[in-house]
Write a protein that holds these residues in place. Structure first.
Motif, PDB file in Angstrom:
ATOM      1  N   ASP A 413       0.828  -1.195   0.000  1.00 13.39           N
ATOM      2  CA  ASP A 413       0.000   0.000   0.000  1.00 13.39           C
ATOM      3  C   ASP A 413       0.862   1.243   0.000  1.00 13.39           C
ATOM      4  OD1 ASP A 413      -2.313  -1.492   0.035  1.00 13.39           O
ATOM      5  OD2 ASP A 413      -2.396  -1.556   2.242  1.00 13.39           O
ATOM      6  N   CYS A 414       0.263   2.304  -0.513  1.00  7.22           N
ATOM      7  CA  CYS A 414       0.983   3.578  -0.525  1.00  7.22           C
ATOM      8  C   CYS A 414       1.029   4.151   0.884  1.00  7.22           C
ATOM      9  CB  CYS A 414       0.270   4.566  -1.466  1.00  7.22           C
ATOM     10  SG  CYS A 414       0.310   4.066  -3.188  1.00  7.22           S
ATOM     11  N   PRO A 415       1.906   5.029   1.097  1.00  3.66           N
ATOM     12  CA  PRO A 415       1.930   5.696   2.398  1.00  3.66           C
ATOM     13  C   PRO A 415       0.601   6.376   2.670  1.00  3.66           C
ATOM     14  CG  PRO A 415       3.933   6.141   1.158  1.00  3.66           C
ATOM     15  CD  PRO A 415       2.992   5.457   0.198  1.00  3.66           C
ATOM     16  N   ILE A 416       0.371   6.669   3.909  1.00  2.77           N
ATOM     17  CA  ILE A 416      -0.884   7.294   4.312  1.00  2.77           C
ATOM     18  C   ILE A 416      -1.006   8.648   3.609  1.00  2.77           C
ATOM     19  CG2 ILE A 416      -2.154   8.235   6.255  1.00  2.77           C
ATOM     20  CD1 ILE A 416      -0.804   6.179   7.996  1.00  2.77           C
ATOM     21  N   GLY A 417      -2.186   8.883   3.043  1.00  8.73           N
ATOM     22  CA  GLY A 417      -2.452  10.145   2.354  1.00  8.73           C
ATOM     23  C   GLY A 417      -2.222  10.043   0.865  1.00  8.73           C
ATOM     24  N   GLN A 418      -1.687   8.863   0.391  1.00  4.62           N
ATOM     25  CA  GLN A 418      -1.440   8.707  -1.026  1.00  4.62           C
ATOM     26  C   GLN A 418      -2.299   7.577  -1.560  1.00  4.62           C
ATOM     27  OE1 GLN A 418       2.687   8.223  -1.919  1.00  4.62           O
ATOM     28  NE2 GLN A 418       3.329  10.091  -0.844  1.00  4.62           N
ATOM     29  N   VAL A 419      -2.483   7.646  -2.874  1.00  4.46           N
ATOM     30  CA  VAL A 419      -3.210   6.613  -3.560  1.00  4.46           C
ATOM     31  C   VAL A 419      -2.310   6.067  -4.650  1.00  4.46           C
ATOM     32  CG1 VAL A 419      -5.483   7.567  -3.060  1.00  4.46           C
ATOM     33  CG2 VAL A 419      -4.295   8.320  -5.100  1.00  4.46           C
ATOM     34  N   GLY A 420      -2.521   4.787  -4.984  1.00  3.09           N
ATOM     35  CA  GLY A 420      -1.698   4.140  -5.999  1.00  3.09           C
ATOM     36  C   GLY A 420      -1.231   2.769  -5.497  1.00  3.09           C
ATOM     37  N   ASP A 421      -0.174   2.222  -6.125  1.00  2.30           N
ATOM     38  CA  ASP A 421       0.354   0.891  -5.771  1.00  2.30           C
ATOM     39  C   ASP A 421       1.877   0.916  -5.786  1.00  2.30           C
ATOM     40  OD1 ASP A 421      -2.177  -0.688  -5.687  1.00  2.30           O
ATOM     41  OD2 ASP A 421      -2.282  -0.028  -7.774  1.00  2.30           O
ATOM     42  N   ILE A 422       2.429   0.033  -4.932  1.00  6.18           N
ATOM     43  CA  ILE A 422       3.882  -0.193  -4.917  1.00  6.18           C
ATOM     44  C   ILE A 422       4.110  -1.681  -5.184  1.00  6.18           C
ATOM     45  CG2 ILE A 422       6.005  -0.171  -3.550  1.00  6.18           C
ATOM     46  CD1 ILE A 422       4.795   2.102  -1.927  1.00  6.18           C
ATOM     47  N   TYR A 423       4.882  -2.037  -6.210  1.00  3.13           N
ATOM     48  CA  TYR A 423       5.187  -3.426  -6.549  1.00  3.13           C
ATOM     49  C   TYR A 423       6.693  -3.657  -6.402  1.00  3.13           C
ATOM     50  CZ  TYR A 423       0.441  -3.755  -8.343  1.00  3.13           C
ATOM     51  OH  TYR A 423      -0.916  -3.748  -8.449  1.00  3.13           O
ATOM     52  N   GLN A 424       7.012  -4.804  -5.763  1.00  2.00           N
ATOM     53  CA  GLN A 424       8.413  -5.164  -5.530  1.00  2.00           C
ATOM     54  C   GLN A 424       8.660  -6.608  -5.989  1.00  2.00           C
ATOM     55  OE1 GLN A 424       8.949  -4.540  -1.314  1.00  2.00           O
ATOM     56  NE2 GLN A 424       9.561  -2.395  -1.600  1.00  2.00           N
ATOM     57  N   SER A 425       9.961  -6.948  -6.205  1.00  2.00           N
ATOM     58  CA  SER A 425      10.340  -8.314  -6.601  1.00  2.00           C
ATOM     59  C   SER A 425      11.670  -8.687  -5.929  1.00  2.00           C
ATOM     60  CB  SER A 425      10.449  -8.425  -8.133  1.00  2.00           C
ATOM     61  OG  SER A 425      11.538  -7.628  -8.598  1.00  2.00           O
ATOM     62  N   ARG A 426      11.902 -10.012  -5.841  1.00  3.57           N
ATOM     63  CA  ARG A 426      13.154 -10.551  -5.304  1.00  3.57           C
ATOM     64  C   ARG A 426      13.412 -11.946  -5.903  1.00  3.57           C
ATOM     65  NH1 ARG A 426      11.644 -12.244   0.965  1.00  3.57           N
ATOM     66  NH2 ARG A 426      10.161 -13.915   0.425  1.00  3.57           N
ATOM     67  N   GLN A 427      14.666 -12.401  -5.814  1.00  5.17           N
ATOM     68  CA  GLN A 427      15.029 -13.724  -6.301  1.00  5.17           C
ATOM     69  C   GLN A 427      14.953 -14.737  -5.146  1.00  5.17           C
ATOM     70  OE1 GLN A 427      15.812 -14.724  -9.504  1.00  5.17           O
ATOM     71  NE2 GLN A 427      15.065 -12.655 -10.022  1.00  5.17           N
ATOM     72  N   GLU A 428      14.347 -15.899  -5.438  1.00  4.49           N
ATOM     73  CA  GLU A 428      14.208 -16.952  -4.458  1.00  4.49           C
ATOM     74  C   GLU A 428      14.775 -18.266  -5.031  1.00  4.49           C
ATOM     75  OE1 GLU A 428      10.204 -15.433  -2.119  1.00  4.49           O
ATOM     76  OE2 GLU A 428      10.044 -17.034  -3.600  1.00  4.49           O
ATOM     77  N   GLN A 429      15.160 -19.121  -4.121  1.00  8.30           N
ATOM     78  CA  GLN A 429      15.803 -20.385  -4.508  1.00  8.30           C
ATOM     79  C   GLN A 429      15.231 -21.537  -3.672  1.00  8.30           C
ATOM     80  OE1 GLN A 429      19.965 -20.460  -3.631  1.00  8.30           O
ATOM     81  NE2 GLN A 429      20.287 -22.553  -4.353  1.00  8.30           N
ATOM     82  N   ARG A 430      15.162 -22.715  -4.325  1.00  7.06           N
ATOM     83  CA  ARG A 430      14.828 -23.944  -3.620  1.00  7.06           C
ATOM     84  C   ARG A 430      15.782 -25.050  -4.102  1.00  7.06           C
ATOM     85  NH1 ARG A 430       9.000 -26.118  -5.972  1.00  7.06           N
ATOM     86  NH2 ARG A 430       9.625 -26.368  -8.183  1.00  7.06           N
ATOM     87  N   THR A 431      15.945 -26.058  -3.250  1.00  7.26           N
ATOM     88  CA  THR A 431      17.002 -27.057  -3.477  1.00  7.26           C
ATOM     89  C   THR A 431      16.447 -28.469  -3.266  1.00  7.26           C
ATOM     90  OG1 THR A 431      18.648 -25.507  -2.652  1.00  7.26           O
ATOM     91  CG2 THR A 431      19.302 -27.802  -2.770  1.00  7.26           C
TER      92      THR A 431
END
Length: 589
Positions: A413-431
């Motif tokens: 979610d956006c900070p309080i008082g703002q509208v919009g979206d925040i999208y993030q990504s990361r690398q994950e691994q399994r073995t």
């Protein structure tokens, strides 16, 4: 004068000893140092004296026992040796016959040496039983053993220290190293073995048997005539000596003659014949002693066996093999006896198991056969089976790992008082993993199956890929209702206060609406991504949800009027942006 005396030193002066006191002190005795030195000297002198005495005493005992040994062995040889055998010799017999030196006699039937040990005399076999004898000394100290043997090593045939030969097994000469080792490790027994020529076959001297001479016969003189008077006898001269004569034969007594005066007989001189001359004794003749010998032969083994049999027999002098007779002349052959027999049945085939070379498992089986001829021999080994195989060896490392990667995302979610979206990504691994194993001790290894995948685990941190957060624009919200018919559709939007419109169309329900803009038909539209709506109604026929409220006319309950509260909140900070009460009037229906 008083002043001078007060200035004298306060310490007392020790008077020096006079010559008289020093002399008295010296005459009274030694000091501590002189006493210790004297005791030390006496101790050293005592140790040296005791050691010297022990050495001299040991030498004296060796000398005494050597003299006893020589005297005893000489007496045994000069007595039993003339009999041709030592089979009957023993300590009891020697003591009984008085052959033992007096220094060895310690009791009835037994001999004791200077060290307190017994001395035994026994028959000994060199080539046959009783052709030698041994004198055994017991409890000979180790410090005297070598000296005792060395002094008396010349005369015996062999010397054995605790059953170890120190002469015969070394070329007939005394071996000092063997003697030293035997004395150090022995049990104190020293045996002197004697073997003389009198019993071993030397010449035996014997004189011919001399018989006494036969006595010479002498004819007795004739008897005087019987009858007639005999005159008186005249004087008789001394008789000449006469030799031995044969006695006259016995005659019956004659009849008594008349007594007449005796007439002296004429004196007839008798001449004694000289004694017969005794021939001189011939010199003793020397007879060659009977010589015993041995005979050896090699005998083949029976069929089906290999090896050799060695036999020997003795040609002995006299009928008894155990008794030597030097005058027997010829020898008598004894029976053949085995001295060594290596004959044995031919063995069957044999097998053996060998280990595999390094790094392999299994075994190697081989066999061979015996060649049954002559002395016999084994053939070469032949391979039967070979199960050797390389040992199963796991790889290094013995496990494998497989990885998978993915990109994960999240919305914030956006900070309080703002509208919009925040999208993030990361690398994950399994073995997942798998491990190698050996199905068998030998051969190749095999990889096992893969394990289940592990849970996804981050290998990087979150990275923002999109951020649309902005301050929301100022909005104007419109809220009202719309009357509609399920068949004819909607009649139009009315703001805040909604009155039923009596017309030819039947209006079934009213819908409460709110929005921040109007669509093309004039109806309000709300941006639900930025705002959320809450509607509550007090009308009995209302069916409200989170964002809308549908009101049905209900003229039975109430006065036909409905009130619906409308609230609009901003999603980002849940701020109330719009609030209104929509009134619906169905009373004109």
């Amino acid at each position: 004068m008083l002043k001078c005396m007060t200035n004298l030193p306060s310490q007392r002066m020790r008077p020096s000893p006079s010559r008289l006191s020093s002399g008295v002190r010296s005459a009274l005795g030694f000091g501590m140092l002189e006493t210790l030195l004297t005791l030390t000297g006496l101790t050293v002198f005592s140790v040296v004296a005791i050691a010297s005495y022990q050495h001299v005493s040991a030498k004296a005992k060796v000398s005494d026992e050597s003299e006893n040994l020589r005297e005893l062995s000489t007496r045994v040889e000069n007595s039993f040796g003339l009999l041709g055998t030592f089979a009957g010799v023993s300590a009891n017999v020697i003591v009984r016959d008085g052959l033992a030196p007096e220094r060895l006699t310690r009791g009835d039937g037994w001999l004791t040496n200077a060290w307190g040990g017994r001395v035994t005399v026994e028959p000994y076999t060199v080539t046959r039983f009783g052709d030698g004898f041994s004198v055994v000394h017991h409890q000979v100290p180790k410090r005297s053993c070598a000296d005792f043997v060395a002094v008396n090593a010349r005369d015996p045939w062999d010397v054995q220290v605790s059953d170890v030969s120190v002469i015969r097994n070394h070329g007939g000469r005394l071996d000092l190293q063997t003697l030293t080792d035997a004395c150090a490790n022995g049990d104190g027994r020293v045996a002197f073995v004697y073997h003389t020529g009198l019993v071993a076959g030397a010449a035996v001297t014997a004189s011919p048997l001399q018989l006494p001479p036969t006595p010479t016969s002498i004819t007795p003189p004739a008897s005087p005539p019987v009858g007639g008077p005999v005159g008186p006898a005249g004087p008789v001269g001394p008789a000449a000596p006469v030799g031995p004569i044969n006695p006259a034969p016995s005659l019956s007594p004659p009849p008594p003659a008349p007594v007449v005066p005796p007439t002296p007989p004429p004196v007839v001189p008798i001449t004694t014949p000289p004694p017969p001359a005794t021939p001189p004794l011939p010199p003793p003749t020397t007879v060659a002693a009977c010589m015993e010998s041995s005979e050896n032969r090699t005998v083949s083994c029976p069929a089906g066996s290999v090896g050799q049999a060695f036999q020997s027999r003795r040609h002995h002098c006299g009928p008894d093999p155990l008794v030597y007779e030097a005058w027997a002349g010829t020898t008598t052959a004894g029976p053949w006896t085995d001295t060594s027999n290596t004959c044995m049945p031919c063995p069957g085939p044999e097998s053996r198991t060998l280990a595999c070379p390094t790094g392999q498992l299994g075994e190697i089986q081989e066999h061979r056969s015996f060649v049954c001829s002559g002395l016999g021999s084994w053939g070469s080994w032949s391979l039967t089976t070979n199960t050797c195989a390389p040992v199963c060896v796991l790889p290094t490392p013995s496990s494998q790992t497989e990885d998978e990667f993915q990109s994960a995302s999240q919305r914030l979610d956006c900070p309080i008082g703002q509208v919009g979206d925040i999208y993030q990504s990361r690398q994950e691994q399994r073995t997942r993993t798998r491990t190698a194993y050996c199905p068998a001790p030998t051969g190749s290894f095999t990889w096992g199956g893969w394990s289940a995948w592990t849970s996804w685990a981050p290998i990087t941190g979150w990275v923002t890929t999109s951020d649309t957060c902005v301050m929301p624009p100022s909005a104007t919200f419109v809220s009202g209702c719309d009357f509609s018919h399920y068949y004819y559709g909607r009649t139009g939007f009315q703001d805040t206060n909604c009155d039923w419109d009596p017309s030819a169309y039947w209006q079934d329900l009213a819908t409460v609406m709110v929005g921040n803009s109007l669509d093309a038909n004039g109806f309000p539209v709300l941006d639900s991504a930025l705002y959320r709506v809450e509607m509550t109604s007090v009308w009995y026929g209302a069916n409200c949800s989170a964002s809308a409220c549908v009101v049905y006319p209900d003229m039975i309950n109430g006065d036909g009027r409905s009130s619906t509260r409308v609230r609009v909140y901003r999603r980002s900070d849940n701020t109330l942006l719009h609030e209104n009460v929509v009134e619906i009037d169905f009373s004109n229906q």
